[in-house]
Structure formats: structure tokens, C-alpha cells
Design a protein around this motif. Sequence first.
Motif, PDB file in Angstrom:
ATOM      1  N   LEU A 207       0.840  -1.195   0.000  1.00 28.02           N
ATOM      2  CA  LEU A 207       0.000   0.000   0.000  1.00 28.02           C
ATOM      3  C   LEU A 207       0.877   1.247   0.000  1.00 28.02           C
ATOM      4  N   GLN A 208       0.275   2.391  -0.322  1.00 26.86           N
ATOM      5  CA  GLN A 208       0.975   3.663  -0.252  1.00 26.86           C
ATOM      6  C   GLN A 208       0.145   4.650   0.560  1.00 26.86           C
ATOM      7  N   THR A 209       0.831   5.526   1.304  1.00 30.84           N
ATOM      8  CA  THR A 209       0.115   6.428   2.203  1.00 30.84           C
ATOM      9  C   THR A 209      -0.500   7.610   1.485  1.00 30.84           C
ATOM     10  N   GLN A 210      -0.022   7.917   0.276  1.00 36.00           N
ATOM     11  CA  GLN A 210      -0.585   9.041  -0.470  1.00 36.00           C
ATOM     12  C   GLN A 210      -1.418   8.549  -1.640  1.00 36.00           C
ATOM     13  N   ASN A 211      -2.619   9.109  -1.761  1.00 34.80           N
ATOM     14  CA  ASN A 211      -3.463   8.890  -2.933  1.00 34.80           C
ATOM     15  C   ASN A 211      -3.231  10.092  -3.848  1.00 34.80           C
ATOM     16  N   PHE A 212      -2.421   9.902  -4.901  1.00 34.32           N
ATOM     17  CA  PHE A 212      -2.005  11.048  -5.703  1.00 34.32           C
ATOM     18  C   PHE A 212      -3.173  11.693  -6.438  1.00 34.32           C
ATOM     19  N   ASN A 213      -4.144  10.911  -6.884  1.00 38.51           N
ATOM     20  CA  ASN A 213      -5.299  11.482  -7.574  1.00 38.51           C
ATOM     21  C   ASN A 213      -6.081  12.405  -6.647  1.00 38.51           C
ATOM     22  N   GLU A 214      -6.213  11.993  -5.397  1.00 41.05           N
ATOM     23  CA  GLU A 214      -6.900  12.831  -4.415  1.00 41.05           C
ATOM     24  C   GLU A 214      -6.096  14.101  -4.142  1.00 41.05           C
ATOM     25  N   PHE A 215      -4.777  13.945  -4.036  1.00 46.16           N
ATOM     26  CA  PHE A 215      -3.895  15.095  -3.805  1.00 46.16           C
ATOM     27  C   PHE A 215      -3.990  16.086  -4.967  1.00 46.16           C
ATOM     28  N   ALA A 216      -3.944  15.563  -6.204  1.00 50.69           N
ATOM     29  CA  ALA A 216      -4.039  16.426  -7.373  1.00 50.69           C
ATOM     30  C   ALA A 216      -5.386  17.140  -7.428  1.00 50.69           C
ATOM     31  N   GLY A 217      -6.437  16.441  -7.006  1.00 53.12           N
ATOM     32  CA  GLY A 217      -7.756  17.062  -6.975  1.00 53.12           C
ATOM     33  C   GLY A 217      -7.819  18.232  -6.012  1.00 53.12           C
ATOM     34  N   ARG A 218      -7.169  18.103  -4.875  1.00 55.71           N
ATOM     35  CA  ARG A 218      -7.150  19.212  -3.911  1.00 55.71           C
ATOM     36  C   ARG A 218      -6.395  20.410  -4.462  1.00 55.71           C
ATOM     37  N   ILE A 219      -5.277  20.145  -5.150  1.00 56.37           N
ATOM     38  CA  ILE A 219      -4.521  21.229  -5.769  1.00 56.37           C
ATOM     39  C   ILE A 219      -5.366  21.913  -6.845  1.00 56.37           C
ATOM     40  N   ALA A 220      -6.062  21.110  -7.653  1.00 57.65           N
ATOM     41  CA  ALA A 220      -6.883  21.664  -8.734  1.00 57.65           C
ATOM     42  C   ALA A 220      -7.970  22.582  -8.196  1.00 57.65           C
ATOM     43  N   ARG A 221      -8.548  22.236  -7.042  1.00 52.22           N
ATOM     44  CA  ARG A 221      -9.622  23.062  -6.472  1.00 52.22           C
ATOM     45  C   ARG A 221      -9.103  24.416  -6.005  1.00 52.22           C
ATOM     46  N   MET A 222      -7.794  24.528  -5.754  1.00 51.77           N
ATOM     47  CA  MET A 222      -7.213  25.786  -5.288  1.00 51.77           C
ATOM     48  C   MET A 222      -6.781  26.701  -6.437  1.00 51.77           C
ATOM     49  N   ILE A 223      -6.777  26.178  -7.660  1.00 51.35           N
ATOM     50  CA  ILE A 223      -6.364  26.980  -8.812  1.00 51.35           C
ATOM     51  C   ILE A 223      -7.511  27.911  -9.204  1.00 51.35           C
ATOM     52  N   PRO A 224      -7.254  29.223  -9.235  1.00 50.98           N
ATOM     53  CA  PRO A 224      -8.340  30.166  -9.586  1.00 50.98           C
ATOM     54  C   PRO A 224      -8.844  29.918 -10.997  1.00 50.98           C
ATOM     55  N   SER A 225     -10.141  30.030 -11.168  1.00 50.74           N
ATOM     56  CA  SER A 225     -10.748  29.888 -12.486  1.00 50.74           C
ATOM     57  C   SER A 225     -11.303  31.238 -12.927  1.00 50.74           C
ATOM     58  N   LYS A 226     -11.389  31.421 -14.211  1.00 57.73           N
ATOM     59  CA  LYS A 226     -11.889  32.698 -14.734  1.00 57.73           C
ATOM     60  C   LYS A 226     -13.374  32.828 -14.495  1.00 57.73           C
TER      61      LYS A 226
END
Length: 226
Positions: A207-226
Motif C-alpha cells: 500500500l501507499q500512504t498518499q493517494n495522488f489522484n486525491e492530492f491532485a484534486g485538492r490542488i486543482a480546487r485551489m487553482i483560480p478559475s476565470k
Amino acid sequence: MKYRILGNTMPAVEVVFDAAGESMYTQSGGMAWMSEGIEMNTNTNGGLFKGVGRMFAGESLFMANYTATRPGASIAFASTVAGEIFPVNVGESGGLICQKGAFLCAEPGVNLSVTFTKKFSAGFFGGEGFILQDITGNGMVFLEIDGDKVIKDLAPGEVIKVDTGNVVAFGKDVKYEIETVKGLKNIFLGGEGLFLTKLTGPGRVILQTQNFNEFAGRIARMIPSK
């Protein structure tokens, strides 16, 4: 060949070839650095059909093969995210089933092919759980771990349920299923998604402690959208 793992946060595996003719292969773009005395050859590594299958499993259509033309030549393959690199002797392990994207590089005696979950509908909607990588043959393979690795040796009949993004690999004896999360409130309010991976022993689970897809999703939600 000899190898060593370099670094901690963003590790790489450096391979030193003992003789001319020894080689390693990786997906296109996986090489980090190499010495002189290495010859590169890019191909589909098994034909176009296998190449297309690898694309569905999160790898590239083409594989790059690096062959030593003299003893002592070296080459390194680096991880793409913070975590670990996990070496596995495929012949000794009896083969592995891995999540897509786990493969980093391997010796030519290691075969990388695509396999699917038995339950098509659950696997399809479960995302990571649908398409898997079947690793067989003989030789060393190096897997990417997102975050830290956790190894569990399941007893016969022992069950562990895991978020699909936290599974790296498991032995061929481990029974693999995708299970629907029960209860509407759990599905819509629990924040864990619709499916879990159910693994039943006996066998080893990585197993791995980080779920990268979930991590990337959190980063994406912080990116400002027009």
C-alpha cells in the motif's frame, strides 16, 4: 547488474551494468541521467497491441530500452512524485498485480501486460481499479510508491478494504474485488468515493500512504478559475 536507490523525498534508482548487452526498459521519458556507453532503442516492446494496452494502464505507448555497450555504464530512473522506489525480484515473488502508474523500470526478462477486474461495471466506475498491470517473468522491477509504503502479509481469508488510490500492488494469490460503499449517506457525505478495493489473503499487499489522484484534486480546487 547492480543498483542503488538515491535520495529520499524524490528518489531515483541508479543501475550499473556489469557487462555489455545488459539492459533496462522504462516508459518513454522515464530516464533521468546516464553515462556514456548506453545505447537507446524506442519501440512498442511486444507489439502495437501491448503498447495500446499499456496506454490504458497509465503507461506510454512506446517503451525505451537502454542497453550497455560496455561494462560499468550506468543509468538512472527517477520517480515522478514524492515517495519511494520499491525493488521487487519478480521471479522470487511469483509475479504481481499493480495499479496503473506503479511501474517505473525493469530488466528485459520482466513482462508487463494489462489485466482487467472481473467485475467490469464496478471496475469502470471505480477509476483506478478497472485497469491493472500484470507483472510476470524473471528479473528486477522497480515500482513507484506515492508517499510511504506499507506492506501487509494477509493470512488465508484475512480481508483488508482500501481506497483504490492507496493500492500499489499485491501477489497473485490475493483475491481482488471492487466493492461498493454501502449506505447513501456514506456515498454522498463520507468523502471516500463510491468504491473500495477489497483484498483477501493469503498473500502480500503493498500500500501507499498518499493517494495522488486525491492530492491532485485538492490542488486543482485551489487553482483560480476565470
